[in-house]
Write a protein that holds these residues in place. Sequence first.
Motif, PDB file in Angstrom:
ATOM      1  N   GLU A  63      -4.035 -39.135  35.896  1.00 43.14           N
ATOM      2  CA  GLU A  63      -3.770 -39.844  34.642  1.00 43.14           C
ATOM      3  C   GLU A  63      -3.011 -38.953  33.665  1.00 43.14           C
ATOM      4  O   GLU A  63      -2.060 -39.406  33.010  1.00 43.14           O
ATOM      5  CB  GLU A  63      -5.080 -40.353  34.042  1.00 43.14           C
ATOM      6  CG  GLU A  63      -5.653 -41.505  34.844  1.00 43.14           C
ATOM      7  CD  GLU A  63      -7.039 -41.947  34.407  1.00 43.14           C
ATOM      8  OE1 GLU A  63      -7.710 -41.204  33.645  1.00 43.14           O
ATOM      9  OE2 GLU A  63      -7.460 -43.042  34.852  1.00 43.14           O
ATOM     10  N   LYS A  64      -3.392 -37.700  33.585  1.00 40.65           N
ATOM     11  CA  LYS A  64      -2.706 -36.745  32.699  1.00 40.65           C
ATOM     12  C   LYS A  64      -1.229 -36.604  33.087  1.00 40.65           C
ATOM     13  O   LYS A  64      -0.365 -36.442  32.238  1.00 40.65           O
ATOM     14  CB  LYS A  64      -3.412 -35.392  32.778  1.00 40.65           C
ATOM     15  CG  LYS A  64      -2.827 -34.323  31.897  1.00 40.65           C
ATOM     16  CD  LYS A  64      -3.629 -33.029  32.042  1.00 40.65           C
ATOM     17  CE  LYS A  64      -3.039 -31.913  31.236  1.00 40.65           C
ATOM     18  NZ  LYS A  64      -3.814 -30.667  31.395  1.00 40.65           N
ATOM     19  N   CYS A  65      -0.958 -36.688  34.392  1.00 42.98           N
ATOM     20  CA  CYS A  65       0.414 -36.555  34.903  1.00 42.98           C
ATOM     21  C   CYS A  65       1.132 -37.902  35.018  1.00 42.98           C
ATOM     22  O   CYS A  65       2.235 -37.973  35.572  1.00 42.98           O
ATOM     23  CB  CYS A  65       0.391 -35.861  36.262  1.00 42.98           C
ATOM     24  SG  CYS A  65      -0.173 -34.152  36.191  1.00 42.98           S
ATOM     25  N   HIS A  66       0.518 -38.965  34.520  1.00 43.36           N
ATOM     26  CA  HIS A  66       1.108 -40.311  34.516  1.00 43.36           C
ATOM     27  C   HIS A  66       1.439 -40.811  35.920  1.00 43.36           C
ATOM     28  O   HIS A  66       2.481 -41.415  36.160  1.00 43.36           O
ATOM     29  CB  HIS A  66       2.359 -40.355  33.627  1.00 43.36           C
ATOM     30  CG  HIS A  66       2.129 -39.832  32.260  1.00 43.36           C
ATOM     31  ND1 HIS A  66       1.398 -40.507  31.309  1.00 43.36           N
ATOM     32  CD2 HIS A  66       2.472 -38.653  31.678  1.00 43.36           C
ATOM     33  CE1 HIS A  66       1.325 -39.785  30.209  1.00 43.36           C
ATOM     34  NE2 HIS A  66       1.960 -38.657  30.408  1.00 43.36           N
ATOM     35  N   SER A  86      -1.498 -28.963  36.925  1.00 37.99           N
ATOM     36  CA  SER A  86      -1.745 -28.614  35.534  1.00 37.99           C
ATOM     37  C   SER A  86      -0.592 -27.750  35.042  1.00 37.99           C
ATOM     38  O   SER A  86      -0.118 -26.874  35.786  1.00 37.99           O
ATOM     39  CB  SER A  86      -3.054 -27.828  35.399  1.00 37.99           C
ATOM     40  OG  SER A  86      -4.139 -28.625  35.747  1.00 37.99           O
TER      41      SER A  86
END
Length: 135
Positions: free
Chosen positions: A19-22, A77
């Motif tokens: 989700e953080k990396c779309h 990350s």
Amino acid sequence: MIIAAARPDQVDEIVALWEKCHLTEEGDDPSLDAQQIMDSPMSILMVAEADDDPRVVGTAVAGFDGHRGNIYYLATSPEQPRVAQELMQTACDWLADRGAAAVTVLASEASLGFFEERGFKRSPSIAVSRSLIDG
């Protein structure tokens, strides 16, 4: 760095990174995606962890259809810049060990430079998709 097959207890952390990396799409269930990948004998969900920290700092999925390998869900990350390269190499090695003749990567437009720097070429093929769930 440690790269290994994902464990079920890491799914929440994996999904948070995706989700953080779309990398997730509306309507998909990324937790179910992760579980199905881990359950399939034709794919592997790899996670990268720092040597001194068990947090998931990267993922890659490699899948094999009997001829071609596919790599997707490559996520890292930002504080771990070499993780993507190591995950890609490990995924390519996994596919080669199974006899894959070629590899295709599902990538965003923004990440094409990363892959081209590593010898991947843009394909004249265009990926199209359609959900098989709910229509």
